[in-house]
Design a protein around this motif. Structure first.
Motif, mmCIF file in Angstrom:
data_model
loop_
_atom_site.group_PDB
_atom_site.id
_atom_site.type_symbol
_atom_site.label_atom_id
_atom_site.label_comp_id
_atom_site.label_asym_id
_atom_site.label_seq_id
_atom_site.Cartn_x
_atom_site.Cartn_y
_atom_site.Cartn_z
ATOM 1 N N SER A 1 -6.088 -3.552 -2.653
ATOM 2 C CA SER A 1 -5.677 -3.577 -1.257
ATOM 3 C C SER A 1 -6.744 -4.213 -0.372
ATOM 4 O O SER A 1 -6.431 -4.896 0.613
ATOM 5 N N ALA A 2 -8.018 -4.011 -0.721
ATOM 6 C CA ALA A 2 -9.105 -4.573 0.083
ATOM 7 C C ALA A 2 -9.030 -6.103 0.115
ATOM 8 O O ALA A 2 -9.265 -6.728 1.155
ATOM 9 N N VAL A 3 -8.668 -6.704 -1.013
ATOM 10 C CA VAL A 3 -8.531 -8.163 -1.082
ATOM 11 C C VAL A 3 -7.349 -8.620 -0.241
ATOM 12 O O VAL A 3 -7.429 -9.590 0.522
ATOM 13 N N LEU A 4 -6.227 -7.920 -0.362
ATOM 14 C CA LEU A 4 -5.021 -8.292 0.388
ATOM 15 C C LEU A 4 -5.242 -8.179 1.889
ATOM 16 O O LEU A 4 -4.747 -9.010 2.661
ATOM 17 N N ASP B 1 0.822 -1.214 0.000
ATOM 18 C CA ASP B 1 0.000 0.000 0.000
ATOM 19 C C ASP B 1 0.852 1.259 0.000
ATOM 20 O O ASP B 1 0.592 2.220 -0.733
ATOM 21 N N PHE B 2 1.882 1.272 0.854
ATOM 22 C CA PHE B 2 2.711 2.465 1.019
ATOM 23 C C PHE B 2 3.529 2.752 -0.240
ATOM 24 O O PHE B 2 3.611 3.890 -0.707
ATOM 25 N N THR C 1 -3.750 -1.904 12.772
ATOM 26 C CA THR C 1 -2.912 -1.201 11.783
ATOM 27 C C THR C 1 -3.205 -1.694 10.373
ATOM 28 O O THR C 1 -3.230 -0.913 9.418
ATOM 29 N N LEU C 2 -3.440 -2.993 10.237
ATOM 30 C CA LEU C 2 -3.719 -3.561 8.916
ATOM 31 C C LEU C 2 -5.037 -3.018 8.361
ATOM 32 O O LEU C 2 -5.129 -2.664 7.179
ATOM 33 N N LEU C 3 -6.061 -2.929 9.205
ATOM 34 C CA LEU C 3 -7.345 -2.396 8.764
ATOM 35 C C LEU C 3 -7.243 -0.928 8.366
ATOM 36 O O LEU C 3 -7.793 -0.511 7.338
ATOM 37 N N LEU C 4 -6.535 -0.134 9.166
ATOM 38 C CA LEU C 4 -6.398 1.292 8.872
ATOM 39 C C LEU C 4 -5.716 1.511 7.533
ATOM 40 O O LEU C 4 -6.186 2.301 6.695
ATOM 41 N N MET C 5 -4.621 0.812 7.308
ATOM 42 C CA MET C 5 -3.889 0.982 6.055
ATOM 43 C C MET C 5 -4.726 0.526 4.858
ATOM 44 O O MET C 5 -4.788 1.208 3.822
ATOM 45 N N GLY C 6 -5.385 -0.615 4.985
ATOM 46 C CA GLY C 6 -6.166 -1.146 3.868
ATOM 47 C C GLY C 6 -7.325 -0.250 3.472
ATOM 48 O O GLY C 6 -7.577 -0.031 2.280
ATOM 49 N N ILE C 7 -8.033 0.271 4.453
ATOM 50 C CA ILE C 7 -9.177 1.155 4.163
ATOM 51 C C ILE C 7 -8.712 2.444 3.498
ATOM 52 O O ILE C 7 -9.306 2.902 2.516
#
Length: 442
Positions: free
Chosen positions: A197-200, A30-31, A93-99
């Motif tokens: 990213s949503a799938v990952l 994502d980054f 952290t994973l949810l925040l980044m993905g959204i």
């Protein structure tokens, strides 16, 4: 019975390492996806009214705010990681980044909503920065604290593979979609990598929910030695280590974002090279990083963190001028060589870096201290690097000043390495068998 316990511990260790590595890969995908887009797409989509160099600077400016937000994420999630544990914090952290990343994929551009577009883009980049800022400390610690003390360098290096893996994924998807969507890529094709990213994130959540808490933190919780204000305490008592951790990363952070992000701007705008060729070279170089990171993490267990890390600093400094010399040749083979060597030298530092920083802090302050020190480097090194390099290029039209900038970062990092305390904290001994959860109470 002993064999079963050993197998249980081994299975949990493998699960923790996989969960940490998969999670960091998704976060860095994502980054880095944003970094690539900031170099190639976002100047025209979100800053179309600006002159060429100004648009690039503004685009890298939105990239920088993500770096500036990373210490904030380290502070917030480090506090909770030391209070409630590594596992729960890493899910957040994973949810925040993905959204945040998926929302960038549906964000209207300047042509649709005007100045609101770059403002919203900046806010989502801040959310990305907070997410990745909280991710690193927890993922590294979950892996390292499940491993043995003698092999901390090796076990802590596995989550570091998220960087080359994330770079391969983001660059590869970007590269494939430029071919698949053709001329439409700059219109709508660029959105697909962000939406993926949503799938990952779904995959990452599945893996992380199956992991037990780290045995070292479980021992701290069972012993009742969890600190009430870990962030405040670590800043008050370990501030020298935090600052040292940030400065020792100058030679790794700043060059890395020049080697993987700024090189796209330099190659296409300054040298007139094709975008696809540089993306392919970065893919090949990142693949080499998959080997380098665990290898040099392992070597740091054998020869010491400082020796291996120091060698990486020196090699990056020595390569600062040859790197741009090879790029400026405009020969495809030499350009590939420059990019591959640059990321190999980066891997020499990145492999042992996690253990070098994290093992200097005790278990009950480690998430806060190591995460904050690591992420502060994003403010003084990673974030400003493409901006500084672009400004130098704009003013001088030459890469010479950029090479001196890299050398300067290496000199400061080597001094920080020499001054870093040599404390190595031993893990607390859990009352329960490693690999099993703490006993239930009540």
């Amino acid at each position: 019975m002993g064999t079963a316990e050993t197998l249980t511990a081994g299975a949990q260790r493998r699960r923790a390492v996989i969960a940490s590595t998969v999670g960091t890969t998704i976060e860095w995908y994502d980054f880095f996806l944003y970094n690539t887009a900031a170099s190639l797409i976002f100047p025209a989509l979100f800053f179309p009214k600006q002159a060429a160099f100004t648009g690039i600077l503004l685009s890298f400016g939105t990239q920088f705010v993500g770096f500036a937000a990373r210490p904030v994420g380290a502070a917030i999630f480090g506090h909770y990681g030391d209070r409630i544990g590594r596992k729960a914090t890493l899910i957040a952290t994973l949810l925040l980044m993905g959204i945040a990343t998926a929302l960038i994929g549906v964000l209207p551009t300047y042509g649709s909503i005007g100045y609101a577009a770059p403002i919203l883009l900046t806010l989502l980049r801040v959310a990305q920065g907070i997410g990745v800022g909280g991710e690193w400390g927890g993922s590294v610690l979950l892996s390292m604290e499940w491993g043995s003390v003698r092999r901390r360098g090796f076990w802590a290096s596995w989550p570091q593979l998220g960087v080359p893996l994330g770079l391969i994924l983001s660059t590869g998807v970007f590269r494939l979609l430029t071919d698949w969507t053709g001329a439409s890529f700059d219109h709508w094709g660029w959105r697909i990598p962000f939406l993926l990213s949503a799938v990952l994130v779904g995959v990452g959540l599945y893996v992380r929910l199956r992991v037990l808490e780290s045995p070292e933190f479980a021992a701290v919780a069972e012993a009742g030695t969890v600190v009430r204000r870990p962030l405040v305490d670590v800043i008050r008592t370990e501030w020298q280590k935090i600052i040292g951790s940030a400065f020792v990363r100058l030679s790794e952070q700043a060059p890395f974002y020049l080697f993987t992000s700024f090189v796209l701007t330099y190659g296409t705008k300054q040298l007139g090279l094709g975008r696809d060729g540089i993306l392919d070279d970065i893919l090949i170089a990142a693949t080499a990083g998959l080997i380098c990171v665990p290898v040099f993490g392992h070597l740091s267990d054998l020869f010491g963190r400082r020796r291996v890390y120091g060698a990486g600093i020196v090699l990056v400094a020595v390569f600062a001028f040859p790197y741009f010399g090879l790029l400026n040749s405009k020969e495809s083979g030499l350009i590939l060589l420059a990019i591959v060597i640059s990321l190999i030298f980066h891997g020499i530092q990145y492999g042992p870096q996690a253990a070098l920083i994290a093992e200097g802090f005790g278990t009950n302050l480690r998430y806060s201290g190591a995460g904050l020190g690591y992420q502060l480097a994003s403010v003084i090194a990673g974030g400003p690097a493409p901006l500084i390099a672009t400004k130098i290029l704009q003013k001088t039209g030459s890469s010479t000043g950029i090479s001196w900038y890299i050398v300067g970062c290496c000199v400061l990092a080597f001094a920080a390495l020499i001054l870093m305390p040599r404390t190595v904290h031993e893990p607390m001994k859990a009352a329960t068998v490693a690999g099993s959860a703490p006993p239930a109470t009540g």
